[in-house]
Design a protein around this motif. Structure first.
Motif, mmCIF file in Angstrom:
data_model
loop_
_atom_site.group_PDB
_atom_site.id
_atom_site.type_symbol
_atom_site.label_atom_id
_atom_site.label_comp_id
_atom_site.label_asym_id
_atom_site.label_seq_id
_atom_site.Cartn_x
_atom_site.Cartn_y
_atom_site.Cartn_z
ATOM 1 N N VAL A 242 -0.070 3.875 -6.000
ATOM 2 C CA VAL A 242 -0.114 3.872 -4.533
ATOM 3 C C VAL A 242 0.686 2.716 -3.934
ATOM 4 O O VAL A 242 1.452 2.922 -2.975
ATOM 5 C CB VAL A 242 -1.566 3.870 -4.029
ATOM 6 N N PRO A 243 0.573 1.480 -4.446
ATOM 7 C CA PRO A 243 1.379 0.407 -3.846
ATOM 8 C C PRO A 243 2.880 0.668 -3.914
ATOM 9 O O PRO A 243 3.615 0.322 -2.985
ATOM 10 C CB PRO A 243 0.988 -0.822 -4.683
ATOM 11 N N ILE A 244 3.353 1.285 -5.003
ATOM 12 C CA ILE A 244 4.787 1.600 -5.108
ATOM 13 C C ILE A 244 5.174 2.645 -4.072
ATOM 14 O O ILE A 244 6.192 2.515 -3.384
ATOM 15 C CB ILE A 244 5.120 2.108 -6.526
ATOM 16 N N VAL A 245 4.373 3.690 -3.958
ATOM 17 C CA VAL A 245 4.670 4.765 -3.014
ATOM 18 C C VAL A 245 4.675 4.238 -1.584
ATOM 19 O O VAL A 245 5.548 4.581 -0.781
ATOM 20 C CB VAL A 245 3.661 5.919 -3.180
ATOM 21 N N ARG A 246 3.719 3.394 -1.257
ATOM 22 C CA ARG A 246 3.651 2.857 0.108
ATOM 23 C C ARG A 246 4.850 1.966 0.411
ATOM 24 O O ARG A 246 5.412 2.003 1.511
ATOM 25 C CB ARG A 246 2.359 2.062 0.298
ATOM 26 N N GLU A 247 5.266 1.168 -0.569
ATOM 27 C CA GLU A 247 6.361 0.219 -0.343
ATOM 28 C C GLU A 247 7.718 0.899 -0.312
ATOM 29 O O GLU A 247 8.566 0.557 0.515
ATOM 30 C CB GLU A 247 6.353 -0.852 -1.436
ATOM 31 N N LYS A 248 7.951 1.889 -1.193
ATOM 32 C CA LYS A 248 9.297 2.400 -1.388
ATOM 33 C C LYS A 248 9.496 3.872 -1.010
ATOM 34 O O LYS A 248 10.631 4.328 -1.006
ATOM 35 C CB LYS A 248 9.702 2.214 -2.851
ATOM 36 N N CYS A 249 8.441 4.614 -0.723
ATOM 37 C CA CYS A 249 8.595 6.064 -0.556
ATOM 38 C C CYS A 249 8.133 6.599 0.803
ATOM 39 O O CYS A 249 8.788 7.465 1.387
ATOM 40 C CB CYS A 249 7.830 6.814 -1.656
ATOM 41 N N VAL A 250 6.979 6.121 1.271
ATOM 42 C CA VAL A 250 6.323 6.760 2.418
ATOM 43 C C VAL A 250 7.139 6.642 3.699
ATOM 44 O O VAL A 250 7.070 7.526 4.559
ATOM 45 C CB VAL A 250 4.895 6.191 2.613
ATOM 46 N N ALA A 251 7.931 5.585 3.851
ATOM 47 C CA ALA A 251 8.697 5.430 5.094
ATOM 48 C C ALA A 251 9.546 6.649 5.380
ATOM 49 O O ALA A 251 9.731 7.041 6.543
ATOM 50 C CB ALA A 251 9.566 4.180 5.017
ATOM 51 N N CYS A 252 10.080 7.289 4.325
ATOM 52 C CA CYS A 252 10.869 8.511 4.492
ATOM 53 C C CYS A 252 10.025 9.765 4.280
ATOM 54 O O CYS A 252 10.221 10.765 4.968
ATOM 55 C CB CYS A 252 12.038 8.527 3.516
ATOM 56 N N HIS A 253 9.102 9.706 3.327
ATOM 57 C CA HIS A 253 8.321 10.893 2.952
ATOM 58 C C HIS A 253 6.970 10.898 3.660
ATOM 59 O O HIS A 253 5.913 10.781 3.043
ATOM 60 C CB HIS A 253 8.144 10.940 1.434
ATOM 61 N N GLN A 254 7.026 11.013 4.979
ATOM 62 C CA GLN A 254 5.837 11.143 5.819
ATOM 63 C C GLN A 254 6.179 12.067 6.977
ATOM 64 O O GLN A 254 7.357 12.361 7.214
ATOM 65 C CB GLN A 254 5.402 9.774 6.341
ATOM 66 N N PRO A 255 5.186 12.590 7.687
ATOM 67 C CA PRO A 255 5.484 13.463 8.824
ATOM 68 C C PRO A 255 6.452 12.784 9.799
ATOM 69 O O PRO A 255 6.227 11.652 10.218
ATOM 70 C CB PRO A 255 4.109 13.696 9.462
ATOM 71 N N GLY A 256 7.541 13.483 10.107
ATOM 72 C CA GLY A 256 8.548 12.928 10.995
ATOM 73 C C GLY A 256 9.573 12.070 10.301
ATOM 74 O O GLY A 256 10.530 11.618 10.930
ATOM 75 N N GLY A 257 9.414 11.842 8.993
ATOM 76 C CA GLY A 257 10.361 11.025 8.248
ATOM 77 C C GLY A 257 11.562 11.837 7.804
ATOM 78 O O GLY A 257 11.593 13.066 7.918
ATOM 79 N N ILE A 258 12.533 11.150 7.229
ATOM 80 C CA ILE A 258 13.769 11.807 6.841
ATOM 81 C C ILE A 258 13.626 12.591 5.548
ATOM 82 O O ILE A 258 14.425 13.461 5.242
ATOM 83 C CB ILE A 258 14.896 10.756 6.722
ATOM 84 N N GLY A 259 12.603 12.300 4.742
ATOM 85 C CA GLY A 259 12.416 12.976 3.466
ATOM 86 C C GLY A 259 12.019 14.437 3.628
ATOM 87 O O GLY A 259 11.365 14.810 4.607
ATOM 88 N N PRO A 260 12.379 15.287 2.648
ATOM 89 C CA PRO A 260 12.108 16.723 2.768
ATOM 90 C C PRO A 260 10.663 17.110 2.490
ATOM 91 O O PRO A 260 10.258 18.226 2.779
ATOM 92 C CB PRO A 260 13.033 17.342 1.713
#
Length: 693
Positions: A242-260
């Protein structure tokens, strides 16, 4: 003295066996200072790897080699075979094996067989690889498996081990030494059995490989994580993942983010875990492509080596849920409208209807600048509505609104920000800013790409100023190293182009933004100091057209007066480039993505310049070096007539003798500047009524 084992006869082979075979026989007693293999882990590796069957198949991976060129395994699908040889710095068995590997490569290179070295040694850094390759004549790419994920999956245990891979199935059809000169069973100065060659012959003839596995005798390689596989199943989702995902992933991979997709709970992460493993192994995610062995950068988006290994080992252990509540599930994620906070000013970029298909020319609208007084800009963010259809947006201040309403770049002054996929905000360091005068207009250069359905884009730009009446002490500037004269031959996998700028005064470099199109393969930026020494500042071994960003140096780079910033791009115009629209086409500079660009945008400031003492003449002198920098292919700071190319180059060729005032056969910066000034005066006279013939 070089340790050339191949020429030393049986005595040298015996010495190699002391380093290799005897080391394997008694790993707990090994004291090999060059191989650097920890005896305990090496023993486990040998016991496990040397008894395992051949891999069912080899998963895809992307690794950079010692020269910072990237190699992706599955791009070699058209090869007849792929040969991977394990490598190690300082290993005599490896050095002894290299001539035989090179001879094997030379024998089969016309048969479509690809050769790669794989270095999985934790202690072998890139500088050591470069020196080893130079001293011992390694001319096959040495892939840097710094996280050991490829070596782990292959079951590697020793150096000088050959893996012959069938690209049709990606199965390993042979594993062992190149021949029988150095094995457990025997040692000799001349090979009698050529195991690897026999395996290649069988594979290309469609026959089963008679001897698919032979015990090798290279130096042991330490894989500390291999003996921790039981521990990998205990990696905590709650505390480790979870700490890795929050730090490096969620900013893009969340509702409204750039991730698919969203990665905001365990179920989503578990469901996408095979894909997460793949994109990490192929360096597609996170989309931050600066090589970690070169420089340090602010806001580095890449995963650390420990984060990479933790994620991959957890996924390979089955992505266990473990104990504890899911911290991600408790959070209501939503991408903020403006990531930098409430803007001081928001401008609507004129809407554009993106067609369903076709090619869209660059759009260059302009909007009136609403502020009557000048302000100092500290940051900006562009919010794009149709992310799939907007390739980039560039901006520039203009003194007045053009009568035709078009923001042509020739009229631009300072930029107020820009957008490319993955790079949306521009932020100046503390007490540094960009001055935007009052009145006038902002011009835009908008690149739209149809994506299968018609859509209207209504992008906006948010601006953040220093408080009214306050100004920073220092001034941010921007310029681009570019070369519109590039020509990329058809069916060419590695075509290089180079260009530079010469800084006339001391400067501080803050960031670099490399940009190419579909055929862009890699890019780097080098500083050459006035004494001729060079330092690599930024390297992108794998350029990714789908993700663009500025790489901001952790500390500004000092650029002494007289230094050159040299950009190099490598283009892949071959069929092995999956993004290549047409490998049969000769490619030149152009706006569209199926054409190409050579474009490295720099942000810098002049050391002597302050907001109270502006130095626009420094920028003019810097820009004056662009023509020489884009055509001087041999980097000798002179333009030979054979280097002149493009429309301007043809004009220079016609007048070369006149421009070359010192008659030394090369045009200096001063000679080119004088010629440019003369042409500028002639144009001014014509426009001002000097009389056209």
């Amino acid at each position: 003295m070089k340790f050339k084992l191949a020429l030393a006869g049986a005595a040298m082979v015996s010495m190699a066996l002391i380093w290799g075979v005897s080391n394997a026989a008694s790993p707990a007693k090994s004291a090999d200072p060059h191989a650097g293999h920890h005896a305990g882990h090496a023993g486990h590796a040998a016991a496990e790897g040397e008894q395992t069957p051949l891999r069912a198949s080899v998963d895809n991976f992307m690794l950079a080699d010692h020269n910072l060129d990237s190699h992706e395994l599955y791009r070699l699908a058209d090869a007849k075979a792929v040969v991977i040889v394990t490598h190690g710095v300082g290993c005599p068995v490896m050095r002894n094996t290299n001539p035989a590997i090179k001879a094997l490569r030379d024998k089969y290179k016309t048969h479509g067989v690809e050769f790669l070295y794989l270095n999985s040694n934790l202690q072998d850094k890139r500088d050591a690889l470069v020196e080893e390759a130079k001293e011992y004549g390694y001319d096959i790419p040495i892939l840097m498996d710094v996280n050991q994920l490829v070596g782990e999956q292959l079951g590697v245990t020793r150096t000088a081990e050959v893996f012959v891979i069938d690209p049709k199935s990606w199965k390993v059809v042979y594993r062992g030494p190149v021949d029988d000169r150095v094995t457990y069973e025997r040692q000799k100065a001349k090979a009698e059995k050529h195991f690897a060659a026999e395996a290649l012959d069988a594979l290309m003839a469609g026959r089963p490989v008679a001897q698919a596995k032979v015990q090798g005798a290279g130096c042991l390689i330490d894989f500390p994580e291999r003996v921790k596989r039981a521990e990998h199943a205990k990696i905590s989702y709650v505390h480790d993942i979870v700490p890795i995902v929050r730090e490096k992933c969620v900013a893009c991979h969340q509702p409204g983010g750039i991730g698919p997709m969203t990665l905001t709970n365990y179920e989503m992460i578990k469901g996408f875990s095979p894909m997460i493993r793949e994109v990490i192994r192929t360096d597609r995610m996170p989309p931050y492509h600066a090589d970690p062995s070169v420089g340090k950068f602010h806001d580095d988006k890449s995963l650390t080596p420990q984060q990479i290994k933790t994620l991959v080992h957890w996924i390979e252990a089955g992505a266990p849920r473990g104990e504890g509540e899911d911290p991600l599930a408790k959070i209501k994620f939503a991408a903020p409208e403006w990531p930098l906070g409430k803007p001081d000013l928001v401008l609507d970029i004129p809407a554009y209807d993106i067609p369903e298909t076709g090619i869209v020319d660059y759009q260059r609208p302009a909007v009136a600048w609403p502020l009557k007084e000048g302000r100092w800009l500290r940051a900006s963010t562009i919010k794009v509505e149709q992310r799939q259809g907007v390739h980039h947006i560039l901006t520039g201040y203009m003194k007045e609104m053009p009568a035709d309403g078009r923001g042509n770049e020739s009229r631009w002054g300072a930029s107020v920000g820009g957008y490319a996929v993955g790079s949306e905000s521009t932020i100046s360091p503390e007490d540094v800013g960009t001055y935007v005068p009052g009145g006038g207009a902002i011009g835009f250069q908008n690149h739209y790409t149809p994506f299968g359905k018609a859509a209207t884009d209504r992008s906006k730009i948010a601006l953040y100023f220093y408080p009214e009446g306050q100004k920073p002490k220092m001034v941010m500037r921007g310029i681009t190293i570019m070369d519109p004269t590039i020509t990329i031959p058809a069916n060419t996998a590695r075509h290089k182009e180079v260009a530079y700028l010469i800084f006339p005064k001391d400067a501080l470099l803050y960031s670099a933004f490399p940009h190419a199109h579909y055929r862009g393969h890699s890019s780097d930026l080098v500083i050459e100091y006035p004494d001729g020494t060079r330092k690599l500042l930024l390297s992108l071994p794998k350029y990714d057209f789908n993700w663009q960003r500025a790489y901001e140096f952790a500390e500004p780079i000092k650029v002494p007066a007289g230094s050159r910033l040299i950009a190099t791009y490598t283009y892949d115009n071959s069929k092995r480039n999956p993004a290549n629209p047409d490998p049969e086409k000769v490619v030149t500079w152009g706006d569209q993505s199926f054409e190409e660009m050579f474009f490295t945008a720099l942000r810098y400031r002049w050391v002597e310049e302050t907001s109270d003492d502006l130095k626009p003449e420094y920028d003019q002198a810097l820009q004056a070096s662009a023509m020489l920098g884009m055509m001087d292919e041999n980097l000798d700071r002179k333009l030979q007539i054979t280097e002149a190319r493009g429309r301007m180059g043809n004009l220079i060729k016609t007048n070369f003798a006149m421009i070359d005032t010192d008659k030394d056969g090369g045009l200096s910066q001063a000679e080119l500047s004088a010629a440019q000034a003369l042409m500028g005066r002639r144009r001014a006279n014509l426009v001002g009524g000097g009389g056209a013939p």
